[in-house]
Design an enzyme around this catalytic site. Structure first.
Site, PDB file in Angstrom:
ATOM      1  N   GLU A 182     -20.849  -9.471 -30.918  1.00  0.00           N
ATOM      2  CA  GLU A 182     -21.325 -10.303 -29.812  1.00  0.00           C
ATOM      3  C   GLU A 182     -22.735 -10.824 -30.029  1.00  0.00           C
ATOM      4  O   GLU A 182     -23.054 -11.954 -29.648  1.00  0.00           O
ATOM      5  CB  GLU A 182     -21.241  -9.518 -28.493  1.00  0.00           C
ATOM      6  CG  GLU A 182     -19.814  -9.111 -28.100  1.00  0.00           C
ATOM      7  CD  GLU A 182     -19.278  -7.890 -28.844  1.00  0.00           C
ATOM      8  OE1 GLU A 182     -20.049  -7.257 -29.603  1.00  0.00           O
ATOM      9  OE2 GLU A 182     -18.091  -7.558 -28.678  1.00  0.00           O
ATOM     10  N   HIS A 231     -14.562 -10.149 -16.877  1.00  0.00           N
ATOM     11  CA  HIS A 231     -14.463  -8.712 -16.630  1.00  0.00           C
ATOM     12  C   HIS A 231     -15.791  -8.128 -16.136  1.00  0.00           C
ATOM     13  O   HIS A 231     -16.216  -7.051 -16.553  1.00  0.00           O
ATOM     14  CB  HIS A 231     -13.975  -7.972 -17.880  1.00  0.00           C
ATOM     15  CG  HIS A 231     -12.567  -8.327 -18.273  1.00  0.00           C
ATOM     16  ND1 HIS A 231     -12.202  -9.608 -18.643  1.00  0.00           N
ATOM     17  CD2 HIS A 231     -11.436  -7.582 -18.332  1.00  0.00           C
ATOM     18  CE1 HIS A 231     -10.909  -9.634 -18.924  1.00  0.00           C
ATOM     19  NE2 HIS A 231     -10.410  -8.428 -18.733  1.00  0.00           N
ATOM     20  N   ARG A 255     -11.891 -10.067 -13.772  1.00  0.00           N
ATOM     21  CA  ARG A 255     -10.588  -9.748 -14.342  1.00  0.00           C
ATOM     22  C   ARG A 255      -9.474  -9.897 -13.301  1.00  0.00           C
ATOM     23  O   ARG A 255      -8.400 -10.397 -13.609  1.00  0.00           O
ATOM     24  CB  ARG A 255     -10.585  -8.304 -14.847  1.00  0.00           C
ATOM     25  CG  ARG A 255      -9.219  -7.867 -15.323  1.00  0.00           C
ATOM     26  CD  ARG A 255      -9.142  -6.372 -15.630  1.00  0.00           C
ATOM     27  NE  ARG A 255      -7.819  -6.051 -16.148  1.00  0.00           N
ATOM     28  CZ  ARG A 255      -7.156  -4.936 -15.861  1.00  0.00           C
ATOM     29  NH1 ARG A 255      -7.695  -4.016 -15.087  1.00  0.00           N
ATOM     30  NH2 ARG A 255      -5.959  -4.728 -16.351  1.00  0.00           N
ATOM     31  N   ASP A 315     -10.525   0.519 -17.384  1.00  0.00           N
ATOM     32  CA  ASP A 315     -11.368   0.696 -18.570  1.00  0.00           C
ATOM     33  C   ASP A 315     -12.596   1.561 -18.282  1.00  0.00           C
ATOM     34  O   ASP A 315     -13.176   2.150 -19.186  1.00  0.00           O
ATOM     35  CB  ASP A 315     -11.811  -0.660 -19.138  1.00  0.00           C
ATOM     36  CG  ASP A 315     -10.807  -1.212 -20.147  1.00  0.00           C
ATOM     37  OD1 ASP A 315      -9.871  -0.480 -20.516  1.00  0.00           O
ATOM     38  OD2 ASP A 315     -10.957  -2.375 -20.559  1.00  0.00           O
ATOM     39  N   PHE A 370     -20.608  -6.970 -22.774  1.00  0.00           N
ATOM     40  CA  PHE A 370     -20.993  -7.208 -24.167  1.00  0.00           C
ATOM     41  C   PHE A 370     -21.764  -8.525 -24.321  1.00  0.00           C
ATOM     42  O   PHE A 370     -22.330  -8.783 -25.371  1.00  0.00           O
ATOM     43  CB  PHE A 370     -19.759  -7.181 -25.061  1.00  0.00           C
ATOM     44  CG  PHE A 370     -18.883  -5.984 -24.796  1.00  0.00           C
ATOM     45  CD1 PHE A 370     -19.444  -4.712 -24.728  1.00  0.00           C
ATOM     46  CD2 PHE A 370     -17.525  -6.120 -24.567  1.00  0.00           C
ATOM     47  CE1 PHE A 370     -18.659  -3.594 -24.448  1.00  0.00           C
ATOM     48  CE2 PHE A 370     -16.727  -4.999 -24.292  1.00  0.00           C
ATOM     49  CZ  PHE A 370     -17.293  -3.746 -24.234  1.00  0.00           C
ATOM     50  N   ARG A 415     -11.229 -15.831 -14.359  1.00  0.00           N
ATOM     51  CA  ARG A 415     -11.193 -16.033 -15.821  1.00  0.00           C
ATOM     52  C   ARG A 415     -10.076 -17.008 -16.204  1.00  0.00           C
ATOM     53  O   ARG A 415     -10.216 -17.793 -17.141  1.00  0.00           O
ATOM     54  CB  ARG A 415     -11.042 -14.702 -16.566  1.00  0.00           C
ATOM     55  CG  ARG A 415      -9.763 -13.960 -16.234  1.00  0.00           C
ATOM     56  CD  ARG A 415      -9.685 -12.616 -16.949  1.00  0.00           C
ATOM     57  NE  ARG A 415      -8.643 -11.799 -16.363  1.00  0.00           N
ATOM     58  CZ  ARG A 415      -7.663 -11.204 -17.052  1.00  0.00           C
ATOM     59  NH1 ARG A 415      -7.594 -11.337 -18.351  1.00  0.00           N
ATOM     60  NH2 ARG A 415      -6.766 -10.461 -16.454  1.00  0.00           N
TER      61      ARG A 415
HETATM   62  C1  LIG Z   1     -18.763  -4.060 -28.175  1.00  0.00           C
HETATM   63  C2  LIG Z   1     -17.346  -4.242 -27.799  1.00  0.00           C
HETATM   64  N1  LIG Z   1     -16.794  -5.462 -27.896  1.00  0.00           N
HETATM   65  C3  LIG Z   1     -15.514  -5.652 -27.530  1.00  0.00           C
HETATM   66  C4  LIG Z   1     -14.752  -4.619 -27.065  1.00  0.00           C
HETATM   67  C5  LIG Z   1     -13.320  -4.849 -26.607  1.00  0.00           C
HETATM   68  N2  LIG Z   1     -12.377  -4.275 -27.549  1.00  0.00           N
HETATM   69  C6  LIG Z   1     -11.797  -3.076 -27.339  1.00  0.00           C
HETATM   70  S1  LIG Z   1     -10.793  -2.607 -28.585  1.00  0.00           S
HETATM   71  C7  LIG Z   1     -11.094  -4.032 -29.443  1.00  0.00           C
HETATM   72  C8  LIG Z   1     -10.435  -4.247 -30.775  1.00  0.00           C
HETATM   73  C9  LIG Z   1     -10.720  -3.125 -31.700  1.00  0.00           C
HETATM   74  O1  LIG Z   1     -10.101  -3.302 -32.934  1.00  0.00           O
HETATM   75  P1  LIG Z   1     -10.167  -2.109 -33.968  1.00  0.00           P
HETATM   76  O2  LIG Z   1     -11.562  -1.642 -34.111  1.00  0.00           O
HETATM   77  O3  LIG Z   1      -9.480  -2.553 -35.207  1.00  0.00           O
HETATM   78  O4  LIG Z   1      -9.385  -0.947 -33.215  1.00  0.00           O
HETATM   79  P2  LIG Z   1      -7.895  -0.402 -33.427  1.00  0.00           P
HETATM   80  O5  LIG Z   1      -7.104  -1.414 -34.192  1.00  0.00           O
HETATM   81  O6  LIG Z   1      -8.044   0.846 -34.212  1.00  0.00           O
HETATM   82  O7  LIG Z   1      -7.359  -0.143 -32.073  1.00  0.00           O
HETATM   83  C10 LIG Z   1     -11.988  -4.852 -28.733  1.00  0.00           C
HETATM   84  C11 LIG Z   1     -12.446  -6.157 -29.179  1.00  0.00           C
HETATM   85  C12 LIG Z   1     -15.374  -3.349 -26.971  1.00  0.00           C
HETATM   86  N3  LIG Z   1     -14.728  -2.274 -26.495  1.00  0.00           N
HETATM   87  N4  LIG Z   1     -16.654  -3.189 -27.354  1.00  0.00           N
END
Ligand SMILES: Cc1ncc(C[n+]2csc(CCOP(=O)(O)OP(=O)(O)O)c2C)c(N)n1
Ligand SMILES: [Mg+2]
Lengths: 274, 307
Positions: B54, B105, B163, B113, B79, B6
């Site tokens: 996505e 990843h 990753r 994860d 995703f 990556r």
């Molecule tokens: C479908 C999907 N896309 C991307 C991710 C990767 N990801 C994990 S947490 C996150 C950010 C989440 O932000 P938020 O919903 O505001 O959570 P918080 O601030 O409460 O931790 C991302 C993009 C994922 N888990 N699932």
């Protein structure tokens, strides 16, 4: 339960969260700490979940749609006495344990849905609430989503279905901490105004301070009274709440404290109840 | 030396956007993990964050491509190939649009994860879509070569990236053929041929050296040079494939499809059984699910004993 007792539970949960993420050197402390007071309120006051009914579906259920905050869920299940503290701290995110990075309902009692892929948990919660309607069961369903997570289209598909089927037994809580991985939500893609969106989708909406037990209590109470409409509680929170150097800092979304940072964090979370 | 594929992707793309102004890079709130943030640093006006959406990102990619842009769209493999599968199929592959899905990843080496984030089916998914080219680069040099190549084509492509750090199997001056099997070790034992892809290739190469086997790295899974592959396979009695992917639908399946149609012979695999992974350190997870050098040696020995 009085606010003082809730605060003690929440503080214990926060300590467990930091311990888990530190021991695993991996995990998501920021969004776990922002959701902790909401979970303390749900599990110690709002939901009818006990050691006797935890293994059943005949109780209120909770879906952690923002599954990366698994430490927050495991910590409250531990504080309820359903999980062993040391097993949890030493097992989180390790091979051959039940404590998956993103929670799996088949491995931990009290985890009501397997989540981790953002946007999917709320749909499952809609399904659970619908099943309770079909089977004339009185139980309620709670789902916690992230503000970043609300960018997923599926959240709004679920919202539309929830309003359409008049699921007044469903309550969505938005952990509105204003941060996602790439920064401030408003700079990344801008989900606001969330309250007006949920209203337009047919929800009853309550906006509260997500760290204020009185406001949370009142909102959950109101949600119970509303008929023929699901409720969305927009909970304004601080990401990393309780740990000085993590608060409002996006770099603590998914990184673990080192030993020195761990000591500082645990001091921040000492409290004076012990 | 070693590097995450990556990171090699982000670094290569950051160079390309400086000279190719038609490139637009999309991300879905993971730009620090997918390394498209390296593009954002140098050419911010060529980088757009789509947020955690996505399916929508793939649709935007399609529209940009239909308007003359060369689009790189990145998120985690789960995703991209998983969540946005049908948007990729119907809005990108079917109209044959110029979108490069660079998914990071992938596989079990995601580690902590856990299963929800470990895409072990993405090669199968993307390989089964018409018009889609599928690349699985095995180290930083192969990655750079793939990214430079796809930037020059107009076809939809899926590039599978990881990753964790992977050991180099090529060097900066290696001649890498993206479509032919890249023979990295010639062995005198002609009973078993090792065909490997992605993170497994560095391990397969070690096994080839140790057991005096021939080993080839497969970078392009589709469309590959079937003639070159058939000619190579002819010289060996049996084949063992190695991949960080389900045994269903990936390199193993693709090789079996080819071999069955041309010159049937025993093919076995080092791949993930029909099961989900779990959380753990990448090394522990790979070991538990059978993706180590020892596992390759074991399967080769088993094949040699059986036949
Ligand atoms: C479908 C999907 N896309 C991307 C991710 C990767 N990801 C994990 S947490 C996150 C950010 C989440 O932000 P938020 O919903 O505001 O959570 P918080 O601030 O409460 O931790 C991302 C993009 C994922 N888990 N699932
Ligand atoms: Mg957030």
């Amino acid at each position: 339960m009085n606010n003082q007792k809730l605060a003690i539970h929440a503080l214990n949960q926060r300590r467990t969260i930091v311990e888990m993420v530190h021991a695993a050197a991996s995990g998501h402390p920021g969004g776990s700490l922002s959701a902790t007071d909401i979970l303390a309120m749900l599990y110690f006051e709002v939901m009818d979940i006990t050691a006797d009914n935890v293994k059943t579906i005949d109780r209120d259920r909770f879906v952690l749609s923002k599954g990366h905050a698994s430490p927050a869920l495991y910590a409250v299940l531990c504080e309820k006495g359903f999980l062993d503290h040391d097993q949890l701290v030493n097992g989180f995110r390790q091979i051959d344990t039940d404590f998956q990075g993103h929670p799996n309902m088949n491995e931990v009692d009290g985890v009501d849905m397997s989540t981790g892929s953002l946007g999917q948990g709320l749909s499952a919660a809609v399904g659970m609430a619908l099943a309770n309607k079909i089977d004339h069961k009185p139980y309620r369903v709670y789902a916690l989503i992230g503000d970043g997570e609300s960018e997923e289209g599926q959240i709004w598909e679920a919202a539309m279905a929830a309003a359409h089927y008049q699921l007044d037994n469903l309550c969505v809580i938005v952990d509105y901490n204003h941060l996602q991985i790439d920064g401030n939500v408003d700079e990344v893609i801008g989900p606001s105004p969330l309250d007006a969106k949920f209203k337009a989708f047919g929800f009853h909406v309550e906006t509260v301070d997500g760290h204020d037990f009185d406001q949370l209590r009142a909102a959950f109470h109101q949600a119970r009274l509303i008929k023929h409409q699901p409720t969305a509680i927009i909970a304004k929170t601080t990401k990393g709440k309780g740990v000085s150097f993590m608060e409002d800092n996006p770099s603590w979304h998914g990184s673990a404290p080192n030993d020195e940072q761990f000591e500082i964090a645990m001091r921040d979370l000492e409290g004076n109840h012990e | 030396m070693s590097k995450e594929t990556r990171t090699a992707y982000g670094e290569t793309l950051a160079k390309l956007v400086k000279t190719n102004k038609d490139i637009i890079v999309l991300d879905a709130d993971l730009s620090s993990a997918t390394k498209t943030n390296l593009v954002k640093k140098v050419e911010p006006e060529q980088h757009y964050n789509c947020g955690i959406a996505e399916g929508n990102m793939m649709g935007i990619a399609a529209g940009l491509a239909a308007s003359g842009k060369t689009v790189f769209a990145s998120t985690f493999a789960m995703f991209a190939a998983g969540r946005a599968f049908e948007q990729i199929r119907n809005s990108i592959a079917y109209p044959k649009l110029n979108v490069k899905i660079c998914a990071t990843h992938a596989g079990l080496s995601v580690g902590e994860d856990g299963a929800s984030h470990q895409a072990v089916e993405d090669i199968a998914l993307m390989r089964s879509v018409p018009n889609m080219q599928v690349f699985v680069p095995s180290d930083q040099y192969a990655t750079a070569k793939v990214i430079e190549y796809v930037a020059t084509t107009k076809e939809p492509s899926y590039v599978r990236l990881g990753r964790s750090k992977v050991e180099d199997i090529y060097g900066p001056d290696s001649s890498i053929d993206l479509f032919k099997p890249n023979i990295l070790h010639h062995g005198s034992n002609h009973k078993v041929l090792l065909l490997s892809t992605g993170l497994m290739s560095a391990m397969a190469l070690e096994v080839a050296k140790k057991m005096d086997l021939t080993m080839a790295d497969m970078i392009c899974i589709k469309p590959w040079d079937a003639l070159a592959l058939t000619q190579l396979i002819q010289d060996y009695d049996m084949i063992v494939t190695c991949e960080e992917h389900s045994r269903i639908g990936g390199l193993y399946s693709a090789i079996c499809e080819l071999v069955c149609a041309t010159a049937p012979k025993p093919v076995n695999c080092v791949a993930i059984n029909d099961t989900f992974g779990e959380s753990g350190k990448a090394k522990d997870v790979l070991n538990k699910y059978g993706l180590t050098q020892q596992h390759i040696e074991h399967v080769v020995t088993y094949m040699l004993d059986q036949h």
